[in-house]
Design an enzyme around this catalytic site. Structure first.
Site, PDB file in Angstrom:
ATOM      1  CE  LYS A 172      53.175   7.162  -7.095  1.00  0.00           C
ATOM      2  NZ  LYS A 172      52.985   6.088  -8.125  1.00  0.00           N
ATOM      3  CB  THR A 229      46.775  13.266 -10.133  1.00  0.00           C
ATOM      4  OG1 THR A 229      45.960  12.217 -10.658  1.00  0.00           O
ATOM      5  CG2 THR A 229      47.621  12.710  -9.001  1.00  0.00           C
ATOM      6  CD  GLU A 247      55.095  18.786 -17.497  1.00  0.00           C
ATOM      7  OE1 GLU A 247      53.889  18.770 -17.807  1.00  0.00           O
ATOM      8  OE2 GLU A 247      55.942  18.049 -18.015  1.00  0.00           O
ATOM      9  CB  CYS A 281      53.325  16.515 -20.973  1.00  0.00           C
ATOM     10  SG  CYS A 281      55.081  16.936 -21.041  1.00  0.00           S
ATOM     11  CD  GLU A 382      47.203  16.329 -21.436  1.00  0.00           C
ATOM     12  OE1 GLU A 382      48.385  16.433 -21.797  1.00  0.00           O
ATOM     13  OE2 GLU A 382      46.846  16.359 -20.243  1.00  0.00           O
TER      14      GLU A 382
END
Length: 499
Positions: A172, A229, A247, A281, A382
């Site tokens: 996905k 999430t 991750e 990231c 973040e």
């Protein structure tokens, strides 16, 4: 565009369609199916059937590796089309997308070349009548959920090892950037992957992701995305005790000592945080600079940051691009405002650009916040945008303490001309990747992943392949005899288990 299930492009059952628009100017890119839970279940069923048939899992590993090498060649052949699609979806500069495609092909080549290596071993039993070996087998059906910032790169980190190990999968992509992952399905088919091994559903986390992470026929979930999430993914997978690889980003320190090479350190500090508008990231969003160097370094950094040229994917003069969406830009702006309210000092940036030519895109100026401390939200949270925070230190021990003061632990860097100091700091940092006098390079043969709440498991390298393999111990008694452990043994027998 449709969903890819059982080797064919099929319509979503509910017929819902999502329009993809380029975030740099709002131009229409394509329409894609917006799948729902029933579509996800169909795709899982296809992957489960293909795995049960062993059509891919029983192929010799070297054949599976050869297919990955063909995929790499096809990506090289179609690099122009892939790069264009990636740039339009993400708004990143075309040259950046081209670099990404080279890295993606390299990932498939790395795993293709690994075929046949380290697939088992013999264990010494210490007995003449027994043989023992360790074998590997595929995990089964894998749900691969990828982010919007590096759509095909992150897909390749999952797809290549999953296929080499012999798994079937459902992928996905982000609902914002699905195009290149969809293209990959056709590339896999052209390379010779059997129907049903690779399946794709496009849609939201609520519509598709929830089914993929909780369905009992999924054996492993690999997710790259945000921390919130990721926690939900882990919780959903817990009911069936699936394997989970996460991750989840980071709050990455870039430590600059006063004895560093000045031009090298300042140039890398810019690249660390402002590449791809900070939507990375591992972005070096926390500048931790030695106090004696602070004033000069921050002043020069702000000057250079203010001159970074923004632009769309095909603007040859642009040095960085847009944010992914209006909602994300609002989130970044709120993050900056919160930092200023807490006492951070805005040095440069802090808003969308004023020029009319940027009005239709989601651009945000490279931003520097000085005077930051550990308690501020801009240090703990973040931003995933072009925002650099500045902290200072006086001693090596203090620099390490500040850098490790985070719930995350994905990546970090240290700049110094003192090799001994560099190695000490690198060893002390609780981060999965540490660069010395550099920032951002990665290698497909080197593991990638984080400590703490940056996730668990690893991608790339040998450990990245191990995520998609089960380990089995096979013990073979080549001279079997009854053990006579329990009652009923013949009179006088002294045999027991093992002899």
């Amino acid at each position: 565009m449709q969903l890819f299930i059982e080797g064919e492009w099929v319509d979503a059952l509910d017929g819902v369609v999502r329009k993809i628009r380029c975030p740099a100017d709002g131009s229409f890119v394509r329409s894609v199916a917006d799948a729902g839970p029933r579509d996800a279940a169909r795709a899982i069923s296809s992957a489960r059937a293909s795995f049960a048939s062993r059509v891919w899992a029983d192929r010799p590993e070297r054949e599976r590796g050869a297919l990955l090498l063909r995929v790499a060649d096809l990506i090289d052949r179609d690099v122009a089309a892939y790069s264009m699609a990636e740039s339009l979806d993400t708004g990143k500069r075309l040259v950046e997308a081209e670099y990404d495609m080279a890295d993606i092909a390299a990932c498939f080549r790395y795993y293709g070349a690994m075929a046949g290596e380290g697939i088992g071993r013999v264990v010494d039993t210490g007995r003449p009548d027994a043989l023992s070996r360790i074998t590997v087998s595929p995990v089964g059906v894998c749900a691969l959920i990828t982010p919007w910032n590096y759509p095909l790169l992150q897909a390749s980190w999952k797809v290549a090892p999953a296929l080499l190990a012999g798994n079937s999968f459902v992928i996905k992509p982000s609902e914002l950037t699905p195009s290149t992952t969809m293209m990959l399905m056709d590339t896999l088919s052209e390379a010779g992957l059997p129907a049903g091994v690779a399946n794709l559903v496009t849609g939201t986390g609520a519509g598709v992701g929830a089914t993929l992470t909780s369905h009992p026929d999924v054996d492993l979930v690999s997710f790259t995305g945000g921390l919130t999430t990721g926690r939900s993914v882990m919780a959903a997978a817990a009911a069936t005790v699936k394997r989970v690889a996460l991750e989840l980003g980071g709050k990455n320190p870039n430590i600059v000592f006063a004895d560093s090479d000045y031009e090298t350190a300042i140039d890398h500090a810019l690249t660390a945080v402002f590449l791809h508008s900070g939507q990375v990231c591992s972005a070096g969003t926390r500048l931790i600079v030695e106090e004696s160097l602070h004033d000069r370094f921050v002043a020069d950094l702000a000057d250079r940051a203010s001159r970074i040229r923004l632009g769309g994917p095909f603007d040859d003069n642009a040095e960085t691009g847009t944010l992914i969406s209006g909602a994300h830009r609002e989130k970044v702006a709120a993050y900056v405002a919160a930092g200023i309210a807490e006492g951070a000092v805005l040095v440069t940036g802090g808003s969308a650009p004023a020029e009319e030519r940027f009005a239709d895109g989601f651009f945000y100026l490279p931003t520097i916040l000085d005077g930051c401390t550990a308690t501020m939200s801009v240090i703990t949270d973040e931003s995933f945008g072009p925002v650099l925070t500045v902290e200072t230190f006086r001693t090596e021990a203090e620099a390490i303490s500040i850098a490790n003061d985070t719930i995350y632990g994905l990546a970090g860097a240290v700049f110094t001309t003192d090799s001994g100091k560099a190695q000490r700091v690198a060893e002390a940092l609780r981060h999965g990747t540490v660069w010395i006098n550099d920032y951002h390079p990665y290698l497909p043969q080197a593991e990638w992943g984080g400590f703490g709440q940056s996730g668990n498991g690893r991608e790339l390298g040998q450990a990245g392949l191990a995520e998609y393999r089960e380990i089995k111990h096979v013990f073979h008694n080549i001279d079997p005899k009854p053990p006579h452990w329990f009652g009923g043994s013949p009179a006088g027998s002294t045999d027991v288990a093992g002899g």
